[in-house]
Design a protein around this motif. Structure first.
Motif, PDB file in Angstrom:
ATOM      1  N   LEU A  48       0.857  -1.169   0.000  1.00  0.00           N
ATOM      2  CA  LEU A  48       0.000   0.000   0.000  1.00  0.00           C
ATOM      3  C   LEU A  48       0.902   1.230   0.000  1.00  0.00           C
ATOM      4  O   LEU A  48       1.686   1.443   0.922  1.00  0.00           O
ATOM      5  N   GLY A  49       0.797   2.052  -1.039  1.00  0.00           N
ATOM      6  CA  GLY A  49       1.712   3.170  -1.195  1.00  0.00           C
ATOM      7  C   GLY A  49       3.049   2.692  -1.732  1.00  0.00           C
ATOM      8  O   GLY A  49       4.094   2.901  -1.125  1.00  0.00           O
ATOM      9  N   ILE A  50       3.041   2.077  -2.905  1.00  0.00           N
ATOM     10  CA  ILE A  50       4.239   1.429  -3.443  1.00  0.00           C
ATOM     11  C   ILE A  50       5.293   2.433  -3.889  1.00  0.00           C
ATOM     12  O   ILE A  50       6.490   2.116  -3.920  1.00  0.00           O
ATOM     13  N   GLY A  51       4.883   3.650  -4.236  1.00  0.00           N
ATOM     14  CA  GLY A  51       5.839   4.700  -4.571  1.00  0.00           C
ATOM     15  C   GLY A  51       6.762   4.338  -5.714  1.00  0.00           C
ATOM     16  O   GLY A  51       6.348   3.807  -6.741  1.00  0.00           O
ATOM     17  N   THR A  52       8.048   4.608  -5.529  1.00  0.00           N
ATOM     18  CA  THR A  52       9.041   4.368  -6.579  1.00  0.00           C
ATOM     19  C   THR A  52       9.658   2.974  -6.488  1.00  0.00           C
ATOM     20  O   THR A  52      10.610   2.690  -7.204  1.00  0.00           O
ATOM     21  N   GLY A  53       9.122   2.121  -5.608  1.00  0.00           N
ATOM     22  CA  GLY A  53       9.555   0.730  -5.585  1.00  0.00           C
ATOM     23  C   GLY A  53      10.724   0.414  -4.672  1.00  0.00           C
ATOM     24  O   GLY A  53      11.384  -0.605  -4.847  1.00  0.00           O
ATOM     25  N   ARG A  54      10.970   1.246  -3.665  1.00  0.00           N
ATOM     26  CA  ARG A  54      12.101   1.030  -2.763  1.00  0.00           C
ATOM     27  C   ARG A  54      12.107  -0.373  -2.162  1.00  0.00           C
ATOM     28  O   ARG A  54      13.152  -1.036  -2.102  1.00  0.00           O
ATOM     29  N   VAL A  66       4.678  -9.307  -6.252  1.00  0.00           N
ATOM     30  CA  VAL A  66       4.273  -8.077  -5.563  1.00  0.00           C
ATOM     31  C   VAL A  66       3.296  -7.297  -6.436  1.00  0.00           C
ATOM     32  O   VAL A  66       3.511  -7.152  -7.642  1.00  0.00           O
ATOM     33  N   HIS A  67       2.240  -6.817  -5.810  1.00  0.00           N
ATOM     34  CA  HIS A  67       1.331  -5.873  -6.460  1.00  0.00           C
ATOM     35  C   HIS A  67       1.264  -4.637  -5.575  1.00  0.00           C
ATOM     36  O   HIS A  67       1.380  -4.725  -4.346  1.00  0.00           O
ATOM     37  N   GLY A  68       1.091  -3.464  -6.183  1.00  0.00           N
ATOM     38  CA  GLY A  68       1.056  -2.227  -5.422  1.00  0.00           C
ATOM     39  C   GLY A  68      -0.169  -1.398  -5.703  1.00  0.00           C
ATOM     40  O   GLY A  68      -0.791  -1.500  -6.773  1.00  0.00           O
ATOM     41  N   ILE A  69      -0.528  -0.576  -4.720  1.00  0.00           N
ATOM     42  CA  ILE A  69      -1.580   0.425  -4.877  1.00  0.00           C
ATOM     43  C   ILE A  69      -0.959   1.771  -4.536  1.00  0.00           C
ATOM     44  O   ILE A  69      -0.263   1.913  -3.528  1.00  0.00           O
ATOM     45  N   PHE A  95      -5.103   3.924  -1.388  1.00  0.00           N
ATOM     46  CA  PHE A  95      -4.862   2.586  -0.825  1.00  0.00           C
ATOM     47  C   PHE A  95      -5.744   2.285   0.387  1.00  0.00           C
ATOM     48  O   PHE A  95      -5.769   1.148   0.855  1.00  0.00           O
ATOM     49  N   ALA A  96      -6.478   3.263   0.888  1.00  0.00           N
ATOM     50  CA  ALA A  96      -7.400   2.990   1.988  1.00  0.00           C
ATOM     51  C   ALA A  96      -8.643   2.252   1.520  1.00  0.00           C
ATOM     52  O   ALA A  96      -9.286   1.561   2.319  1.00  0.00           O
ATOM     53  N   THR A  97      -8.987   2.386   0.232  1.00  0.00           N
ATOM     54  CA  THR A  97     -10.247   1.817  -0.245  1.00  0.00           C
ATOM     55  C   THR A  97     -10.128   1.033  -1.547  1.00  0.00           C
ATOM     56  O   THR A  97     -11.041   0.263  -1.876  1.00  0.00           O
ATOM     57  N   THR A  98      -9.059   1.201  -2.297  1.00  0.00           N
ATOM     58  CA  THR A  98      -8.949   0.566  -3.608  1.00  0.00           C
ATOM     59  C   THR A  98      -8.732  -0.932  -3.461  1.00  0.00           C
ATOM     60  O   THR A  98      -7.859  -1.382  -2.718  1.00  0.00           O
ATOM     61  N   ARG A  99      -9.508  -1.722  -4.210  1.00  0.00           N
ATOM     62  CA  ARG A  99      -9.402  -3.177  -4.161  1.00  0.00           C
ATOM     63  C   ARG A  99      -8.743  -3.695  -5.428  1.00  0.00           C
ATOM     64  O   ARG A  99      -8.907  -3.139  -6.518  1.00  0.00           O
ATOM     65  N   VAL A 100      -8.003  -4.786  -5.274  1.00  0.00           N
ATOM     66  CA  VAL A 100      -7.407  -5.483  -6.412  1.00  0.00           C
ATOM     67  C   VAL A 100      -7.804  -6.950  -6.324  1.00  0.00           C
ATOM     68  O   VAL A 100      -8.243  -7.435  -5.284  1.00  0.00           O
ATOM     69  N   ASP A 101      -7.661  -7.650  -7.433  1.00  0.00           N
ATOM     70  CA  ASP A 101      -8.076  -9.046  -7.478  1.00  0.00           C
ATOM     71  C   ASP A 101      -7.099  -9.946  -6.731  1.00  0.00           C
ATOM     72  O   ASP A 101      -5.894  -9.669  -6.647  1.00  0.00           O
TER      73      ASP A 101
END
Length: 246
Positions: A48-54, A66-69, A95-101
């Motif tokens: 959650l909050g994947i940003g620049t991928g650190r 890995v999947h990010g929002i 990322f507080a509400t977004t859903r992924v499969d």
């Protein structure tokens, strides 16, 4: 604030890795990856909050899917441009509400990102969202600082972070609302700039209650990623909540 990207638009994304260089050092990254890889096991990880991928990039390099929002297209564009970045799935959204499969063995929020949600309701929603993505027995991990209110003398609301002849940074606290802002002033030649980012600070016990509301239970809490005990002197904590297997 950059339109559509929240407070992490192009102006921040362009220099984010450099301005947070110490957090990209292997000494800061590897302990995080070790913990998350162990928790993920043979499953998937959701950042959650994947940003620049650190964290996402080295975790994926360990073989963890890995999947990010993330809300910021500018930040995730930097992730895409890095080696291996195009292989990591990213969903743009809050990322507080977004859903992924799919289901995940571990979901995680690192580097104080929970504080980017500036209301208690949004932070509660985030815990519920993380829990909804977890497989039974999966874990939600949060790394966040302990509010630095012990550094505030009576009547003071400001805690300086650093000051140089051309750069100043300070945090401003409101203990009535738990509002926190990080403020940056920069002077370049005869020009100056000011940037302020709002946050909401949150206590460990408050996070535990949010976890309970989401059906999670505390498994572990450390003062850092190496597993050092959390004490009253700890300036941050890494907390792991588990979704019951039953």
């Amino acid at each position: 604030m950059d339109n559509g990207d929240g407070y992490f638009g192009e102006g921040v994304a362009a220099t984010y890795d450099q301005s947070s260089a110490e957090m990209f050092d292997s000494s800061a990254v590897l302990p995080v990856v070790e913990v998350l890889a162990e928790l993920a096991g043979d499953g998937r990880a959701l950042e959650l909050g994947i940003g620049t991928g650190r964290i996402a990039l080295p975790l994926a390099a360990r073989g963890v899917p890995v999947h990010g929002i993330d809300l910021s297209r500018a930040m995730t564009a930097r992730l895409r441009a890095k080696p291996g970045g195009d292989a990591i799935g990213v969903t743009i959204g809050d990322f507080a509400t977004t859903r992924v499969d799919g289901a995940f063995s571990v979901a995680y929020l690192v580097f104080n990102t929970i504080n980017n949600l500036t209301t208690q309701d949004a932070q509660v929603d985030c815990f519920r969202n993380a829990a909804a993505h977890l497989s039974p027995g999966g874990c939600f991990v949060v790394e966040v600082g302990v509010p630095a209110l012990r550094r505030l003398p009576p009547g003071q609301r400001i805690v300086p972070m650093y000051a140089t002849p051309t750069h100043w940074a300070f945090d401003t606290y409101d203990t009535a609302t738990q509002e926190l802002s990080s403020n940056y002033v920069e002077v370049t030649g005869d020009r100056s700039s000011y940037r302020s980012i709002p946050f909401r600070y949150v206590w460990p016990s408050e996070l535990d209650l949010m976890a309970r509301l989401a059906g999670l239970r505390l498994r572990s809490r450390w003062s850092d990623w190496t597993g050092e005990p959390f004490t009253h002197e700890s300036e941050q904590h890494v907390s792991v909540w588990e979704k019951p297997a039953g």
